[in-house]
Design a protein around this motif. Structure first.
Motif, PDB file in Angstrom:
ATOM      1  N   LYS A  32       0.828  -1.224   0.000  1.00 55.67           N
ATOM      2  CA  LYS A  32       0.000   0.000   0.000  1.00 55.67           C
ATOM      3  C   LYS A  32       0.855   1.265   0.000  1.00 55.67           C
ATOM      4  O   LYS A  32       0.419   2.305  -0.472  1.00 55.67           O
ATOM      5  CB  LYS A  32      -0.912   0.024   1.233  1.00 55.67           C
ATOM      6  CG  LYS A  32      -2.030  -0.966   1.198  1.00 55.67           C
ATOM      7  CD  LYS A  32      -2.876  -0.831   2.461  1.00 55.67           C
ATOM      8  CE  LYS A  32      -3.898  -1.915   2.568  1.00 55.67           C
ATOM      9  NZ  LYS A  32      -4.688  -1.815   3.803  1.00 55.67           N
ATOM     10  N   THR A  34       4.008   1.727  -1.461  1.00 61.03           N
ATOM     11  CA  THR A  34       4.805   2.020  -2.656  1.00 61.03           C
ATOM     12  C   THR A  34       4.084   1.776  -3.980  1.00 61.03           C
ATOM     13  O   THR A  34       4.475   2.334  -4.991  1.00 61.03           O
ATOM     14  CB  THR A  34       6.102   1.184  -2.653  1.00 61.03           C
ATOM     15  OG1 THR A  34       5.767  -0.205  -2.631  1.00 61.03           O
ATOM     16  CG2 THR A  34       6.964   1.526  -1.448  1.00 61.03           C
ATOM     17  N   ASP A  35       3.058   0.918  -3.997  1.00 62.58           N
ATOM     18  CA  ASP A  35       2.348   0.626  -5.241  1.00 62.58           C
ATOM     19  C   ASP A  35       1.183   1.590  -5.431  1.00 62.58           C
ATOM     20  O   ASP A  35       0.675   2.163  -4.470  1.00 62.58           O
ATOM     21  CB  ASP A  35       1.856  -0.822  -5.244  1.00 62.58           C
ATOM     22  CG  ASP A  35       3.002  -1.811  -5.257  1.00 62.58           C
ATOM     23  OD1 ASP A  35       4.020  -1.516  -5.912  1.00 62.58           O
ATOM     24  OD2 ASP A  35       2.894  -2.868  -4.612  1.00 62.58           O
ATOM     25  N   SER A  36       0.762   1.740  -6.659  1.00 66.85           N
ATOM     26  CA  SER A  36      -0.255   2.753  -6.990  1.00 66.85           C
ATOM     27  C   SER A  36      -1.676   2.238  -6.789  1.00 66.85           C
ATOM     28  O   SER A  36      -2.442   2.093  -7.720  1.00 66.85           O
ATOM     29  CB  SER A  36      -0.064   3.233  -8.428  1.00 66.85           C
ATOM     30  OG  SER A  36      -0.138   2.137  -9.314  1.00 66.85           O
ATOM     31  N   ILE A  37      -2.033   1.986  -5.539  1.00 67.17           N
ATOM     32  CA  ILE A  37      -3.398   1.590  -5.184  1.00 67.17           C
ATOM     33  C   ILE A  37      -4.181   2.861  -4.875  1.00 67.17           C
ATOM     34  O   ILE A  37      -3.730   3.708  -4.120  1.00 67.17           O
ATOM     35  CB  ILE A  37      -3.397   0.663  -3.945  1.00 67.17           C
ATOM     36  CG1 ILE A  37      -2.890  -0.713  -4.316  1.00 67.17           C
ATOM     37  CG2 ILE A  37      -4.767   0.578  -3.300  1.00 67.17           C
ATOM     38  CD1 ILE A  37      -3.868  -1.561  -5.082  1.00 67.17           C
ATOM     39  N   LYS A  38      -5.348   2.976  -5.472  1.00 70.48           N
ATOM     40  CA  LYS A  38      -6.222   4.117  -5.204  1.00 70.48           C
ATOM     41  C   LYS A  38      -7.449   3.606  -4.467  1.00 70.48           C
ATOM     42  O   LYS A  38      -8.223   2.820  -4.997  1.00 70.48           O
ATOM     43  CB  LYS A  38      -6.625   4.789  -6.508  1.00 70.48           C
ATOM     44  CG  LYS A  38      -5.443   5.409  -7.215  1.00 70.48           C
ATOM     45  CD  LYS A  38      -5.909   6.220  -8.398  1.00 70.48           C
ATOM     46  CE  LYS A  38      -4.855   6.915  -9.168  1.00 70.48           C
ATOM     47  NZ  LYS A  38      -3.517   6.701  -9.048  1.00 70.48           N
ATOM     48  N   TYR A  49      -6.123  -0.548  -8.981  1.00 78.15           N
ATOM     49  CA  TYR A  49      -4.708  -0.525  -9.324  1.00 78.15           C
ATOM     50  C   TYR A  49      -4.616  -0.315 -10.828  1.00 78.15           C
ATOM     51  O   TYR A  49      -5.309  -0.987 -11.597  1.00 78.15           O
ATOM     52  CB  TYR A  49      -4.020  -1.848  -8.940  1.00 78.15           C
ATOM     53  CG  TYR A  49      -2.586  -1.900  -9.354  1.00 78.15           C
ATOM     54  CD1 TYR A  49      -1.588  -1.382  -8.533  1.00 78.15           C
ATOM     55  CD2 TYR A  49      -2.209  -2.423 -10.586  1.00 78.15           C
ATOM     56  CE1 TYR A  49      -0.257  -1.404  -8.924  1.00 78.15           C
ATOM     57  CE2 TYR A  49      -0.888  -2.453 -10.978  1.00 78.15           C
ATOM     58  CZ  TYR A  49       0.079  -1.935 -10.150  1.00 78.15           C
ATOM     59  OH  TYR A  49       1.391  -1.952 -10.540  1.00 78.15           O
ATOM     60  N   TYR A  50      -3.773   0.622 -11.249  1.00 79.75           N
ATOM     61  CA  TYR A  50      -3.584   0.908 -12.671  1.00 79.75           C
ATOM     62  C   TYR A  50      -2.153   0.600 -13.087  1.00 79.75           C
ATOM     63  O   TYR A  50      -1.215   0.845 -12.324  1.00 79.75           O
ATOM     64  CB  TYR A  50      -3.839   2.390 -12.971  1.00 79.75           C
ATOM     65  CG  TYR A  50      -5.247   2.839 -12.719  1.00 79.75           C
ATOM     66  CD1 TYR A  50      -6.230   2.663 -13.680  1.00 79.75           C
ATOM     67  CD2 TYR A  50      -5.596   3.452 -11.531  1.00 79.75           C
ATOM     68  CE1 TYR A  50      -7.523   3.082 -13.460  1.00 79.75           C
ATOM     69  CE2 TYR A  50      -6.888   3.879 -11.296  1.00 79.75           C
ATOM     70  CZ  TYR A  50      -7.847   3.693 -12.264  1.00 79.75           C
ATOM     71  OH  TYR A  50      -9.132   4.103 -12.053  1.00 79.75           O
ATOM     72  N   HIS A  51      -2.007   0.094 -14.317  1.00 77.34           N
ATOM     73  CA  HIS A  51      -0.683  -0.082 -14.915  1.00 77.34           C
ATOM     74  C   HIS A  51      -0.766   0.377 -16.363  1.00 77.34           C
ATOM     75  O   HIS A  51      -1.615  -0.093 -17.118  1.00 77.34           O
ATOM     76  CB  HIS A  51      -0.226  -1.538 -14.852  1.00 77.34           C
ATOM     77  CG  HIS A  51       1.105  -1.756 -15.466  1.00 77.34           C
ATOM     78  ND1 HIS A  51       2.276  -1.394 -14.830  1.00 77.34           N
ATOM     79  CD2 HIS A  51       1.471  -2.262 -16.666  1.00 77.34           C
ATOM     80  CE1 HIS A  51       3.304  -1.693 -15.619  1.00 77.34           C
ATOM     81  NE2 HIS A  51       2.840  -2.218 -16.738  1.00 77.34           N
ATOM     82  N   ASN A  61      -6.568  -1.968 -15.684  1.00 78.94           N
ATOM     83  CA  ASN A  61      -7.210  -1.483 -14.476  1.00 78.94           C
ATOM     84  C   ASN A  61      -7.699  -2.699 -13.708  1.00 78.94           C
ATOM     85  O   ASN A  61      -8.530  -3.457 -14.202  1.00 78.94           O
ATOM     86  CB  ASN A  61      -8.386  -0.574 -14.854  1.00 78.94           C
ATOM     87  CG  ASN A  61      -9.222  -0.169 -13.667  1.00 78.94           C
ATOM     88  OD1 ASN A  61      -8.944  -0.517 -12.525  1.00 78.94           O
ATOM     89  ND2 ASN A  61     -10.278   0.570 -13.941  1.00 78.94           N
ATOM     90  N   GLN A  97       4.609  -5.624  -9.022  1.00 80.29           N
ATOM     91  CA  GLN A  97       5.540  -4.908  -9.900  1.00 80.29           C
ATOM     92  C   GLN A  97       6.279  -5.879 -10.834  1.00 80.29           C
ATOM     93  O   GLN A  97       6.438  -5.605 -12.022  1.00 80.29           O
ATOM     94  CB  GLN A  97       6.544  -4.099  -9.075  1.00 80.29           C
ATOM     95  CG  GLN A  97       5.918  -2.982  -8.268  1.00 80.29           C
ATOM     96  CD  GLN A  97       5.266  -1.935  -9.145  1.00 80.29           C
ATOM     97  OE1 GLN A  97       5.697  -1.677 -10.261  1.00 80.29           O
ATOM     98  NE2 GLN A  97       4.209  -1.325  -8.646  1.00 80.29           N
TER      99      GLN A  97
END
Length: 167
Positions: A32, A34-38, A49-51, A61, A97
């Motif tokens: 939570k 470091t990763d792009s969780i919204k 989560y988006y990549h 998504n 990642q």
């Protein structure tokens, strides 16, 4: 004769248990911090989560949405900690990642085929006496902070793939 019957019953139950395995599921570990969780709600029931892959013109998504009383909710499972280590041993548990880095060499069509081949299934349900069907994916997110719990929450994710810009 009784021993033979018991053996067949035991084999039947063992086969049934193996048939319910989650070997075609993917469990992605997310940090939570470091990763792009919204998170889109105060109680973390709804998050995304988006990549993005701008070079190959696609985005992924992953979303977990739970609305009480809705027909198409994502589920939350509690798996024993021992089962999480077994998933890691079998290759079903990956850092998000590292997994996304593996996907970056795919073009959009290859990406779609990859997820269909490995993780998709069709979910059927009744809505007002009508049978409905839609595609779901055996993709789950586990938060790194939950890995030490006795029962680890695993959140089922909805996968949406799209292009960043129209071709």
């Amino acid at each position: 004769m009784k021993k033979l019957i018991y053996l067949f019953i035991l084999l039947f139950f063992a086969q049934t248990i193996c048939a319910q395995s989650i070997s075609n599921s993917l469990f992605l570990v997310v940090d939570k911090q470091t990763d792009s969780i919204k998170v889109s709600s105060k109680d973390s029931i709804n998050f995304k989560y988006y990549h993005f892959n701008k070079k190959k013109n696609w985005l992924i998504n992953l979303s977990h949405i739970y609305v009480p009383g809705a027909d198409q909710n994502n589920y939350k499972y509690l798996l024993p900690k021992e089962m999480i280590s077994e998933l890691g041993r079998k290759g079903n548990l990956e850092d998000i990642q590292a997994f996304m880095a593996k996907l970056n060499h795919f073009n959009y069509k290859e990406l779609a085929q990859f997820f269909i081949k490995h993780y998709s299934y069709y979910y059927e349900y009744l809505q007002k006496s009508r049978k409905k069907t839609y595609k779901r994916y055996n993709i789950f997110i586990i938060f790194k902070s939950d890995l030490d719990k006795t029962f680890v929450p695993c959140y089922e994710m909805t996968l949406l793939k799209s292009r960043i810009t129209e071709i």
